[in-house]
Design a protein around this motif. Structure first.
Motif, PDB file in Angstrom:
ATOM      1  N   LEU A   3       0.845  -1.187   0.000  1.00 19.36           N
ATOM      2  CA  LEU A   3       0.000   0.000   0.000  1.00 19.36           C
ATOM      3  C   LEU A   3       0.882   1.238   0.000  1.00 19.36           C
ATOM      4  O   LEU A   3       1.841   1.325   0.764  1.00 19.36           O
ATOM      5  CB  LEU A   3      -0.908  -0.004   1.226  1.00 19.36           C
ATOM      6  CG  LEU A   3      -1.857  -1.191   1.365  1.00 19.36           C
ATOM      7  CD1 LEU A   3      -2.745  -1.016   2.587  1.00 19.36           C
ATOM      8  CD2 LEU A   3      -2.701  -1.387   0.122  1.00 19.36           C
ATOM      9  N   ILE A   8      -3.486   4.637   1.237  1.00 12.13           N
ATOM     10  CA  ILE A   8      -3.824   4.933   2.639  1.00 12.13           C
ATOM     11  C   ILE A   8      -4.787   6.115   2.714  1.00 12.13           C
ATOM     12  O   ILE A   8      -5.763   6.087   3.473  1.00 12.13           O
ATOM     13  CB  ILE A   8      -2.537   5.190   3.464  1.00 12.13           C
ATOM     14  CG1 ILE A   8      -1.624   3.951   3.454  1.00 12.13           C
ATOM     15  CG2 ILE A   8      -2.875   5.632   4.884  1.00 12.13           C
ATOM     16  CD1 ILE A   8      -2.268   2.686   3.965  1.00 12.13           C
ATOM     17  N   GLY A 140      -4.349  -5.592   1.375  1.00  7.35           N
ATOM     18  CA  GLY A 140      -4.862  -5.243   2.678  1.00  7.35           C
ATOM     19  C   GLY A 140      -4.545  -6.391   3.628  1.00  7.35           C
ATOM     20  O   GLY A 140      -4.071  -7.444   3.193  1.00  7.35           O
ATOM     21  N   ALA A 142      -4.771  -2.728   6.089  1.00  8.34           N
ATOM     22  CA  ALA A 142      -3.929  -1.562   6.340  1.00  8.34           C
ATOM     23  C   ALA A 142      -3.840  -1.351   7.846  1.00  8.34           C
ATOM     24  O   ALA A 142      -4.814  -0.914   8.469  1.00  8.34           O
ATOM     25  CB  ALA A 142      -4.519  -0.316   5.666  1.00  8.34           C
TER      26      ALA A 142
END
Length: 158
Positions: A3, A8, A140, A142
């Protein structure tokens, strides 16, 4: 794929939508659809509180994309979501040919939290997206949103 800062940031919008759903008395889930150029095309949150248990934002995205995007545009789009797709939404995502999925919290995380809180489990298994649709690109969870999403889920389910 790891990510990046933009992932984000966009997940942050999903968390905001999840909070909006919770404030409206619904389950805290929010999702957005972003095109290949990074433009947000569609966003929504859960509407299951009205009695339709299928009124998930990820399903709404899949349905909207069929009407509004070409197959190529769908394949190059990304769906960001506060919680990993359930099996219904993962299947819809794959059937309409949407691209990458990025989620803040996993179905396994939510299932564990629900078990810890002795809350009722959903009527379908918390399967990973790639179990339902193995060809999809999925990233994911996160960790940046773990505590915030856990608090939103706790407010609704604990």
């Amino acid at each position: 794929m790891a990510l990046d800062e933009e992932d984000i940031r966009l997940l942050g919008r999903c968390v905001e939508l999840a909070r909006t759903a919770l404030v409206a008395g619904d389950e805290p889930f929010g999702s957005i659809l972003v095109d290949a150029d990074g433009r947000v095309l569609f966003e929504d949150h859960n509407h299951v509180g009205a009695g339709d248990a299928t009124a998930h934002p990820e399903l709404a995205i899949a349905q909207w994309s069929v009407t509004n995007l070409s197959p190529d545009q769908r394949a190059r789009a990304t769906v960001y979501t506060s919680g990993e797709h359930c099996p219904m939404c993962a299947a819809a995502h794959a059937w309409v040919g949407l691209g990458r999925i990025v989620f803040a919290t996993s179905g396994a995380q939510l299932a564990q939290w629900l078990a810890d809180w002795q809350a009722p489990l959903p009527p379908v298994a918390a399967l990973p997206i790639t179990t339902i649709a193995p060809q999809l690109t999925v990233d994911g969870p996160a960790p940046e949103y773990r505590d915030e999403m856990m608090a939103l889920y706790a407010a609704k389910f604990a």
